[in-house]
Write an enzyme that holds these catalytic residues in place. Sequence first.
Site, PDB file in Angstrom:
ATOM      1  N   ARG A  37       0.847  -1.210   0.000  1.00  0.00           N
ATOM      2  CA  ARG A  37       0.000   0.000   0.000  1.00  0.00           C
ATOM      3  C   ARG A  37       0.873   1.247   0.000  1.00  0.00           C
ATOM      4  O   ARG A  37       2.078   1.185   0.279  1.00  0.00           O
ATOM      5  CB  ARG A  37      -0.944  -0.003   1.195  1.00  0.00           C
ATOM      6  CG  ARG A  37      -0.223  -0.038   2.476  1.00  0.00           C
ATOM      7  CD  ARG A  37      -1.128  -0.015   3.656  1.00  0.00           C
ATOM      8  NE  ARG A  37      -0.256  -0.077   4.818  1.00  0.00           N
ATOM      9  CZ  ARG A  37      -0.646   0.063   6.044  1.00  0.00           C
ATOM     10  NH1 ARG A  37      -1.906   0.230   6.318  1.00  0.00           N
ATOM     11  NH2 ARG A  37       0.217   0.004   7.032  1.00  0.00           N
ATOM     12  N   ASP A  68      -4.584  -2.024   0.421  1.00  0.00           N
ATOM     13  CA  ASP A  68      -4.491  -2.439   1.809  1.00  0.00           C
ATOM     14  C   ASP A  68      -4.955  -3.891   1.911  1.00  0.00           C
ATOM     15  O   ASP A  68      -5.933  -4.269   1.248  1.00  0.00           O
ATOM     16  CB  ASP A  68      -5.451  -1.533   2.587  1.00  0.00           C
ATOM     17  CG  ASP A  68      -5.144  -1.557   4.048  1.00  0.00           C
ATOM     18  OD1 ASP A  68      -4.843  -0.494   4.589  1.00  0.00           O
ATOM     19  OD2 ASP A  68      -5.187  -2.666   4.636  1.00  0.00           O
ATOM     20  N   LYS A  82       7.869 -18.141   8.620  1.00  0.00           N
ATOM     21  CA  LYS A  82       7.769 -18.308  10.053  1.00  0.00           C
ATOM     22  C   LYS A  82       7.658 -16.933  10.705  1.00  0.00           C
ATOM     23  O   LYS A  82       8.061 -15.969  10.061  1.00  0.00           O
ATOM     24  CB  LYS A  82       8.957 -19.082  10.595  1.00  0.00           C
ATOM     25  CG  LYS A  82      10.286 -18.291  10.585  1.00  0.00           C
ATOM     26  CD  LYS A  82      11.315 -18.963  11.418  1.00  0.00           C
ATOM     27  CE  LYS A  82      11.465 -18.322  12.762  1.00  0.00           C
ATOM     28  NZ  LYS A  82      12.298 -17.116  12.789  1.00  0.00           N
ATOM     29  N   HIS A  93      13.688 -21.402   6.354  1.00  0.00           N
ATOM     30  CA  HIS A  93      14.797 -21.215   5.403  1.00  0.00           C
ATOM     31  C   HIS A  93      16.025 -22.055   5.756  1.00  0.00           C
ATOM     32  O   HIS A  93      16.879 -22.295   4.923  1.00  0.00           O
ATOM     33  CB  HIS A  93      15.128 -19.727   5.209  1.00  0.00           C
ATOM     34  CG  HIS A  93      15.980 -19.136   6.289  1.00  0.00           C
ATOM     35  ND1 HIS A  93      15.468 -18.658   7.450  1.00  0.00           N
ATOM     36  CD2 HIS A  93      17.315 -18.959   6.377  1.00  0.00           C
ATOM     37  CE1 HIS A  93      16.453 -18.205   8.210  1.00  0.00           C
ATOM     38  NE2 HIS A  93      17.587 -18.376   7.581  1.00  0.00           N
ATOM     39  N   GLU A 121      24.954 -16.182  16.680  1.00  0.00           N
ATOM     40  CA  GLU A 121      24.945 -15.000  15.804  1.00  0.00           C
ATOM     41  C   GLU A 121      25.681 -13.858  16.490  1.00  0.00           C
ATOM     42  O   GLU A 121      25.645 -13.748  17.720  1.00  0.00           O
ATOM     43  CB  GLU A 121      23.507 -14.569  15.532  1.00  0.00           C
ATOM     44  CG  GLU A 121      22.697 -15.611  14.793  1.00  0.00           C
ATOM     45  CD  GLU A 121      21.349 -15.058  14.391  1.00  0.00           C
ATOM     46  OE1 GLU A 121      21.219 -14.624  13.245  1.00  0.00           O
ATOM     47  OE2 GLU A 121      20.439 -15.035  15.234  1.00  0.00           O
ATOM     48  N   ASP A 146      12.078 -17.981  18.221  1.00  0.00           N
ATOM     49  CA  ASP A 146      12.643 -17.458  16.978  1.00  0.00           C
ATOM     50  C   ASP A 146      13.511 -18.498  16.275  1.00  0.00           C
ATOM     51  O   ASP A 146      13.479 -18.611  15.054  1.00  0.00           O
ATOM     52  CB  ASP A 146      13.479 -16.204  17.298  1.00  0.00           C
ATOM     53  CG  ASP A 146      13.994 -15.521  16.043  1.00  0.00           C
ATOM     54  OD1 ASP A 146      13.213 -15.383  15.093  1.00  0.00           O
ATOM     55  OD2 ASP A 146      15.180 -15.130  16.011  1.00  0.00           O
ATOM     56  N   HIS A 164      13.935 -23.487  13.281  1.00  0.00           N
ATOM     57  CA  HIS A 164      15.137 -23.907  12.551  1.00  0.00           C
ATOM     58  C   HIS A 164      15.875 -25.069  13.202  1.00  0.00           C
ATOM     59  O   HIS A 164      16.171 -26.074  12.564  1.00  0.00           O
ATOM     60  CB  HIS A 164      16.114 -22.738  12.422  1.00  0.00           C
ATOM     61  CG  HIS A 164      15.516 -21.510  11.795  1.00  0.00           C
ATOM     62  ND1 HIS A 164      14.599 -21.570  10.781  1.00  0.00           N
ATOM     63  CD2 HIS A 164      15.721 -20.192  12.036  1.00  0.00           C
ATOM     64  CE1 HIS A 164      14.270 -20.333  10.424  1.00  0.00           C
ATOM     65  NE2 HIS A 164      14.929 -19.490  11.172  1.00  0.00           N
ATOM     66  N   LYS A 190      22.060 -14.338  20.237  1.00  0.00           N
ATOM     67  CA  LYS A 190      22.444 -13.139  19.478  1.00  0.00           C
ATOM     68  C   LYS A 190      23.601 -12.466  20.212  1.00  0.00           C
ATOM     69  O   LYS A 190      23.778 -12.662  21.415  1.00  0.00           O
ATOM     70  CB  LYS A 190      21.271 -12.170  19.405  1.00  0.00           C
ATOM     71  CG  LYS A 190      20.065 -12.791  18.729  1.00  0.00           C
ATOM     72  CD  LYS A 190      19.593 -11.942  17.576  1.00  0.00           C
ATOM     73  CE  LYS A 190      18.426 -12.573  16.859  1.00  0.00           C
ATOM     74  NZ  LYS A 190      18.729 -12.979  15.495  1.00  0.00           N
TER      75      LYS A 190
HETATM   76  C1  BG6 Z   1      15.509 -15.923  11.229  1.00  0.00           C
HETATM   77  C2  BG6 Z   1      15.414 -15.349  12.614  1.00  0.00           C
HETATM   78  O1  BG6 Z   1      14.493 -16.850  11.014  1.00  0.00           O
HETATM   79  O2  BG6 Z   1      16.785 -16.548  11.069  1.00  0.00           O
HETATM   80  C3  BG6 Z   1      16.524 -14.348  12.847  1.00  0.00           C
HETATM   81  O3  BG6 Z   1      14.154 -14.709  12.772  1.00  0.00           O
HETATM   82  C4  BG6 Z   1      17.866 -14.979  12.574  1.00  0.00           C
HETATM   83  O4  BG6 Z   1      16.476 -13.841  14.178  1.00  0.00           O
HETATM   84  C5  BG6 Z   1      17.882 -15.677  11.225  1.00  0.00           C
HETATM   85  O5  BG6 Z   1      18.844 -13.956  12.610  1.00  0.00           O
HETATM   86  C6  BG6 Z   1      19.158 -16.494  11.064  1.00  0.00           C
HETATM   87  O6  BG6 Z   1      19.243 -16.977   9.759  1.00  0.00           O
HETATM   88  P1  BG6 Z   1      20.656 -17.240   9.088  1.00  0.00           P
HETATM   89  O7  BG6 Z   1      20.325 -17.831   7.768  1.00  0.00           O
HETATM   90  O8  BG6 Z   1      21.347 -15.927   9.017  1.00  0.00           O
HETATM   91  O9  BG6 Z   1      21.380 -18.195   9.999  1.00  0.00           O
END
Ligand code: BG6
Length: 494
Positions: free
Chosen positions: A53, A95, A155, A185, A223, A242, A247, A347
């Site tokens: 939008r 929208d 997700k 992913h 990370e 998360d 994952h 993180k």
């Molecule tokens: C995402 C999370 O799904 O994956 C993020 O929401 C995270 O918080 C990310 O940073 C990590 O993905 P990758 O591919 O960078 O390991």
Amino acid sequence: MSATGDNACAEPVKIVIFGATGDLTKRKLIPALMRMMDCELIAQECRIIGVARNTSREEWIQGLHAYVRDEIRDNAVLLQRWPQLERMLHFVEGDLSDDQTYMRLYRALDAIEDIRNVMFYLAIPPAWYVSVATGLKAVGLHRETDGYRRIVIEKPFGMDIESARLLNQQLWEVFDESQIYRIDHYLGKESVQNLLVYRFANSILEPLWNRNYIDHIQISAAESIGIEYRANYYEQAGALKDMIQSHLMQVMTLVAMEPPVEFVADAIRDEKVKVLRAIRHFHPDDISRQTVAAQYAAGELGGEKVPAYVSEPGVSPDSTTETFAAVRFYVDNWRWQGVPFILWTGKRLKKRVSEIVIRFRKPPFNLFDVNAEPPTANALVFRLHPDEGIVLRMNAKKPGLTTDMKRMVMRAPYAEDGHDVADAYEVLLHDVMVGDATLFSRADEVEESWAIVDPIIEAWKARVSIDRYRAGSWDVPGMDQLFEGCVGGWHRPT
Ligand code: BG6
């Protein structure tokens, strides 16, 4: 990788991206589609229809172009492909809560002739998933009368077992399960798929792949980034929801599953679900011993000072959301009885490293100089990021007139300099186009994984304070205790 082995150009499709001006679209989806063009995995006739939008087609395209030009490293190939991409782009302004938006989308799709297939990609906040599905149904765009209609959902898929179940039911009112592609992913990462090949295309691993030889398994995603601009989402989610529920539990199922009868989506997903069903459920009294939650305090990373989580924009100063989570799981079946699977993520840790460490039992007896260092237990490490590949740690003799030992590290990179490694989104978008759901989570997988972590979520809700670790360090309180009894203890990535 496609379970069908189909790496050919997919049939032309109209790709509708809801959330066309969002971050995911410019950072991941558009670059992935452009690389697919470059590898001829996507037909020239494909069309990409952005929905957003308060903007126009021109502004949208300018924004995408500026991102590809200024923010993507090694963008020469993408810039070469730009004119081709631009010809594919269409735009529908509107929208998501407005019925007229879906009507306009219907007309825009109808005006593109000769392409029967449609993919709807929901790159939008989860609160909108059901509205979009319902909007599509209202104008009949969900019906597979001519070509396929597939919906791709990012997700988080729900925030607990109840919301995940409800979301599944609401989506099934519009789409059949076979039309729904729940993206995780991590499953699109080459190195994660390679795990299946290592396991099931080599015969040397299988005899060792069980409780008789393996002491414990660590699956981690460390990370160095903070929460970036996502305080709103992260305050609700935290590291457990998360990363672990999605994952890392998905990766765990691939590590622990039995060989499927066939390399096809449902046979593989059946085996993954069996692992989830075998995971021991947590009793509220065990949670404090089987889990670790912590939050980053201010610290230093790459020579720069970084703020504490509670000082990040949008985070409440008294937040107890965990930015680090670790859980010790047990898979109660014949293969894995008694072997801890410890999943951890955080993180603002010292480094960005994601890996699976298979730690073998110690040699039963030290045959060599009893006064020297005893041999260490072997470890097989699957590096998911960076430097994808495998590392095997063995004991070897130190050269010279001695039987002293040293640790020998054998490395097998997956691809030279990472050049041949496709981005997860390229793999997954292609799989949606060819209708291969192997790397997507099925409804029962998602529900099972929520059912496992739900008691932890409940227990953590009552938390009034949280342990802290210095940003840029590995000093997470409680991790050594969590690894008590595990050979070699907590493996901090090197
Ligand atoms: C995402 C999370 O799904 O994956 C993020 O929401 C995270 O918080 C990310 O940073 C990590 O993905 P990758 O591919 O960078 O390991």
